[in-house]
Scaffold this active site. Structure first.
Site, short mmCIF file in Angstrom:
data_model
loop_
_atom_site.label_atom_id
_atom_site.label_comp_id
_atom_site.label_asym_id
_atom_site.label_seq_id
_atom_site.Cartn_x
_atom_site.Cartn_y
_atom_site.Cartn_z
N GLY A 10 -19.13 -0.47 -2.96
CA GLY A 10 -19.60 0.83 -2.49
C GLY A 10 -20.69 0.77 -1.43
N HIS A 14 -11.28 0.19 7.92
CA HIS A 14 -10.55 -1.07 7.81
C HIS A 14 -11.24 -2.14 8.65
CE1 HIS A 14 -7.31 -3.74 6.94
NE2 HIS A 14 -7.00 -3.89 8.20
N GLU A 27 -19.71 -2.41 9.76
CA GLU A 27 -18.94 -1.36 9.06
C GLU A 27 -19.81 -0.14 8.75
OE1 GLU A 27 -17.44 -3.45 5.58
OE2 GLU A 27 -15.44 -3.28 6.44
N1 LIG Z 1 -0.44 4.83 2.93
C1 LIG Z 1 -1.65 4.30 3.17
N2 LIG Z 1 -2.45 3.98 2.13
C2 LIG Z 1 -3.68 3.43 2.38
C3 LIG Z 1 -4.09 3.13 3.69
C4 LIG Z 1 -3.22 3.49 4.77
O1 LIG Z 1 -3.57 3.30 5.96
N3 LIG Z 1 -2.02 4.06 4.46
N4 LIG Z 1 -5.31 2.46 3.91
C5 LIG Z 1 -5.75 1.82 2.70
C6 LIG Z 1 -6.86 0.84 2.68
N5 LIG Z 1 -6.25 -0.46 2.93
C7 LIG Z 1 -6.60 -1.04 4.11
O2 LIG Z 1 -7.43 -0.51 4.89
C8 LIG Z 1 -5.41 -1.10 2.00
C9 LIG Z 1 -5.73 -1.05 0.66
C10 LIG Z 1 -4.91 -1.70 -0.27
C11 LIG Z 1 -3.78 -2.38 0.12
C12 LIG Z 1 -2.91 -3.04 -0.91
O3 LIG Z 1 -2.04 -3.84 -0.60
N6 LIG Z 1 -3.15 -2.67 -2.18
C13 LIG Z 1 -2.34 -3.19 -3.29
C14 LIG Z 1 -3.24 -3.60 -4.42
C15 LIG Z 1 -4.24 -4.61 -3.89
C16 LIG Z 1 -5.38 -4.82 -4.91
O4 LIG Z 1 -5.41 -4.11 -5.93
O5 LIG Z 1 -6.24 -5.68 -4.60
C17 LIG Z 1 -1.44 -2.08 -3.79
O6 LIG Z 1 -1.80 -0.89 -3.60
O7 LIG Z 1 -0.44 -2.44 -4.42
C18 LIG Z 1 -3.44 -2.42 1.47
C19 LIG Z 1 -4.26 -1.79 2.41
C20 LIG Z 1 -5.87 2.80 1.57
N7 LIG Z 1 -4.50 3.16 1.31
N1 LIG Z 2 -7.97 -2.62 3.55
C1 LIG Z 2 -9.15 -1.94 3.15
C2 LIG Z 2 -10.33 -2.88 3.12
O1 LIG Z 2 -10.17 -4.09 3.20
N2 LIG Z 2 -11.53 -2.29 2.98
C3 LIG Z 2 -12.73 -3.09 2.93
O2 LIG Z 2 -13.23 -3.12 1.60
C4 LIG Z 2 -14.64 -3.34 1.67
C5 LIG Z 2 -15.32 -2.34 0.80
O3 LIG Z 2 -16.70 -2.70 0.72
P1 LIG Z 2 -17.68 -1.69 -0.07
O4 LIG Z 2 -17.04 -1.42 -1.43
O5 LIG Z 2 -18.98 -2.46 -0.14
O6 LIG Z 2 -17.80 -0.44 0.74
C6 LIG Z 2 -15.03 -3.16 3.14
O7 LIG Z 2 -15.19 -4.44 3.76
C7 LIG Z 2 -13.85 -2.46 3.72
O8 LIG Z 2 -13.67 -2.71 5.10
#
Ligand SMILES: Nc1nc2c(c(=O)[nH]1)N[C@@H](CN(C=O)c1ccc(C(=O)N[C@@H](CCC(=O)O)C(=O)O)cc1)CN2
Ligand SMILES: NCC(=O)N[C@@H]1O[C@H](COP(=O)([O-])[O-])[C@@H](O)[C@H]1O
Length: 231
Positions: free
Chosen positions: A20, A139, A209
């Site tokens: 967070g 991201h 970020e």
């Molecule tokens: N439909 C969309 N959903 C989300 C997006 C997006 O652009 N389109 N952004 C994400 C955040 N994200 C990357 O920025 C991201 C988060 C999670 C995953 C992923 O593969 N998650 C897996 C579980 C992984 C885990 O629990 O560690 C899953 O959901 O099965 C990919 C990209 C927010 N959602």
């Molecule tokens: N694909 C999404 C992704 O990788 N998000 C990443 O998770 C971290 C959250 O940190 P935080 O919990 O300290 O804010 C951040 O590095 C953010 O860019």
């Protein structure tokens, strides 16, 4: 929201999964008057997310939305149904539909994914779009690069392999295709000598970020305001 009345303060819901620190950047920016907004609820898909503690410390409502309950329920249902879609997909769609309901009952102006590690399905995106509530995501990569998880590690390995010379951070609108939505705010981070240590590089990237998520959220709020004034 209009500039002359209290409702010019944007109502923001933040989705998290972990530490967070980006949520904290938003909390601090709002406190310091850098964002004309109020975080109305923080929702995590992980119970142990320290971001829930950060929200509680800031007297912000919190919710843990647990996917496991849905997976257990739909795994049981799958034993007696000949549904086309898998139990996992049904669970995720039900989870997302309930997440949308949970969010929309607060009547937010904007949803911010701040390290929300859950791919959102159309049972979330369609109702949010219908309600006119934009969803943005932070991201740790440049547009079109390293979509998905472990973006920082993947970029760092490619730099060490001599394949790239820079990475970056972006805030983008959330669409079905993960990390492919229109960018709102982008900041490039050129790799430098001394970045070889991944942990130290991650700390440098996180500091970038915290600025990008504030500027990106502010820009998204301005876009929402403009859209509402044109109605
Ligand atoms: N439909 C969309 N959903 C989300 C997006 C997006 O652009 N389109 N952004 C994400 C955040 N994200 C990357 O920025 C991201 C988060 C999670 C995953 C992923 O593969 N998650 C897996 C579980 C992984 C885990 O629990 O560690 C899953 O959901 O099965 C990919 C990209 C927010 N959602
Ligand atoms: N694909 C999404 C992704 O990788 N998000 C990443 O998770 C971290 C959250 O940190 P935080 O919990 O300290 O804010 C951040 O590095 C953010 O860019």
């Amino acid at each position: 929201m209009t500039d002359t009345n209290p409702s010019s303060i944007a109502r923001i819901t933040v989705l998290i999964s972990g530490n967070g620190s980006n949520l904290q950047a938003l909390i601090d920016a709002i406190r310091d008057g850098q964002i004309a907004g109020r975080i109305i609820r923080v929702i995590s898909n992980r119970k142990a997310a320290y971001g829930l503690t950060r929200a509680a410390n800031a007297l912000i409502a919190t919710e843990y939305h647990n996917l496991l309950l849905y997976k257990k329920k739909y795994a049981k249902l799958a034993e007696t149904s000949n549904s086309e879609i898998t139990a996992d997909q049904a669970a995720r769609e039900a989870y997302d539909a309930d997440l949308t309901e949970l969010i929309l009952k607060d009547e937010p102006d904007l949803v911010v994914c701040a390290g929300f590690m859950h791919v959102l399905s159309m049972t979330f995106l369609e109702p949010m779009d219908k309600a006119g509530v934009p969803v943005i995501n932070l991201h740790p990569a440049l547009p079109g690069q390293f979509n998905g998880t472990d973006a920082i590690g993947r970029a760092h390995r490619d730099w060490l392999a001599g394949k790239i010379s820079k990475t970056g951070v972006m805030v983008h609108f959330v669409i079905k295709e993960v990390d492919m939505g229109e960018p709102v705010e982008v900041e490039e981070i050129p790799f430098e000598s001394g970045d070889e240590d991944l942990e130290k590089f991650e700390e440098k990237l996180h500091r970038v970020e915290w600025g990008v998520i504030v500027r990106g959220t502010r820009k998204a709020i301005e876009a929402v305001k403009k859209q509402k004034e044109q109605r």
